[in-house]
Design a protein around this motif. Sequence first.
Motif, PDB file in Angstrom:
ATOM      1  N   HIS A  31       0.828  -1.207   0.000  1.00  0.00           N
ATOM      2  CA  HIS A  31       0.000   0.000   0.000  1.00  0.00           C
ATOM      3  C   HIS A  31       0.859   1.254   0.000  1.00  0.00           C
ATOM      4  O   HIS A  31       0.551   2.220  -0.700  1.00  0.00           O
ATOM      5  N   ARG A  32       1.942   1.243   0.771  1.00  0.00           N
ATOM      6  CA  ARG A  32       2.837   2.405   0.800  1.00  0.00           C
ATOM      7  C   ARG A  32       3.485   2.617  -0.565  1.00  0.00           C
ATOM      8  O   ARG A  32       3.639   3.747  -1.019  1.00  0.00           O
ATOM      9  N   MET A  35       1.032   4.298  -2.884  1.00  0.00           N
ATOM     10  CA  MET A  35       0.885   5.717  -2.585  1.00  0.00           C
ATOM     11  C   MET A  35       2.093   6.506  -3.088  1.00  0.00           C
ATOM     12  O   MET A  35       1.939   7.552  -3.730  1.00  0.00           O
ATOM     13  N   SER A  48      -4.702  13.036   1.489  1.00  0.00           N
ATOM     14  CA  SER A  48      -4.700  11.682   2.038  1.00  0.00           C
ATOM     15  C   SER A  48      -5.923  10.882   1.565  1.00  0.00           C
ATOM     16  O   SER A  48      -5.831   9.671   1.373  1.00  0.00           O
ATOM     17  N   LEU A  51      -5.005   9.388  -1.721  1.00  0.00           N
ATOM     18  CA  LEU A  51      -4.073   8.274  -1.551  1.00  0.00           C
ATOM     19  C   LEU A  51      -4.767   7.049  -0.969  1.00  0.00           C
ATOM     20  O   LEU A  51      -4.449   5.915  -1.340  1.00  0.00           O
ATOM     21  N   ALA A  52      -5.725   7.254  -0.079  1.00  0.00           N
ATOM     22  CA  ALA A  52      -6.485   6.129   0.474  1.00  0.00           C
ATOM     23  C   ALA A  52      -7.236   5.404  -0.639  1.00  0.00           C
ATOM     24  O   ALA A  52      -7.254   4.174  -0.696  1.00  0.00           O
ATOM     25  N   ALA A  55      -4.733   3.478  -2.910  1.00  0.00           N
ATOM     26  CA  ALA A  55      -4.171   2.292  -2.259  1.00  0.00           C
ATOM     27  C   ALA A  55      -5.245   1.333  -1.756  1.00  0.00           C
ATOM     28  O   ALA A  55      -4.920   0.303  -1.174  1.00  0.00           O
ATOM     29  N   LEU A  57      -7.461   1.733   0.710  1.00  0.00           N
ATOM     30  CA  LEU A  57      -7.382   1.709   2.168  1.00  0.00           C
ATOM     31  C   LEU A  57      -8.471   2.586   2.765  1.00  0.00           C
ATOM     32  O   LEU A  57      -8.957   3.509   2.109  1.00  0.00           O
ATOM     33  N   CYS A  62      -4.787   4.569   5.862  1.00  0.00           N
ATOM     34  CA  CYS A  62      -3.926   5.397   5.031  1.00  0.00           C
ATOM     35  C   CYS A  62      -3.108   6.352   5.900  1.00  0.00           C
ATOM     36  O   CYS A  62      -1.903   6.512   5.691  1.00  0.00           O
ATOM     37  N   HIS A  65      -0.181   4.565   7.428  1.00  0.00           N
ATOM     38  CA  HIS A  65       0.885   4.321   6.454  1.00  0.00           C
ATOM     39  C   HIS A  65       1.651   5.615   6.149  1.00  0.00           C
ATOM     40  O   HIS A  65       2.880   5.604   6.051  1.00  0.00           O
TER      41      HIS A  65
END
Length: 80
Positions: A31-32, A35, A48, A51-52, A55, A57, A62, A65
Motif C-alpha cells: 500500500h505504501r 501511494m 490523504s 491516496l487512500a 491504495a 485503504l 492510510c 501508512h
Amino acid sequence: MPAQPQNPSSSSTESAPWPLAPVLSIIGEFHRWRMLEHIVRTGKPQMSQTLARIADLTPTACSKHLAALRRTGILVRGDG
C-alpha cells in the motif's frame, strides 16, 4: 497532505541519507508503494483521501501508512 518524496544526494562520497534496511522495509509494503508511486507519477502533493482511494485503504489505515513514511523522512507533510 504529504509532499513529494525527498531527493537524497546522488554523490557516492557522501553517506546514505537513510539506513537502507528500514527504508526498504517501509517502502516494500504494497500500500505504501502504491501511494509513493502515485505521488511520484503525478509530481504534486496529494490529499490523504486520494491516496487512500489509490491504495484501496480506509482513511485511518492510510493515515497510519503516511505516518510511517513521514517517520522515516521519505515524505514530508505539505502545507495544505
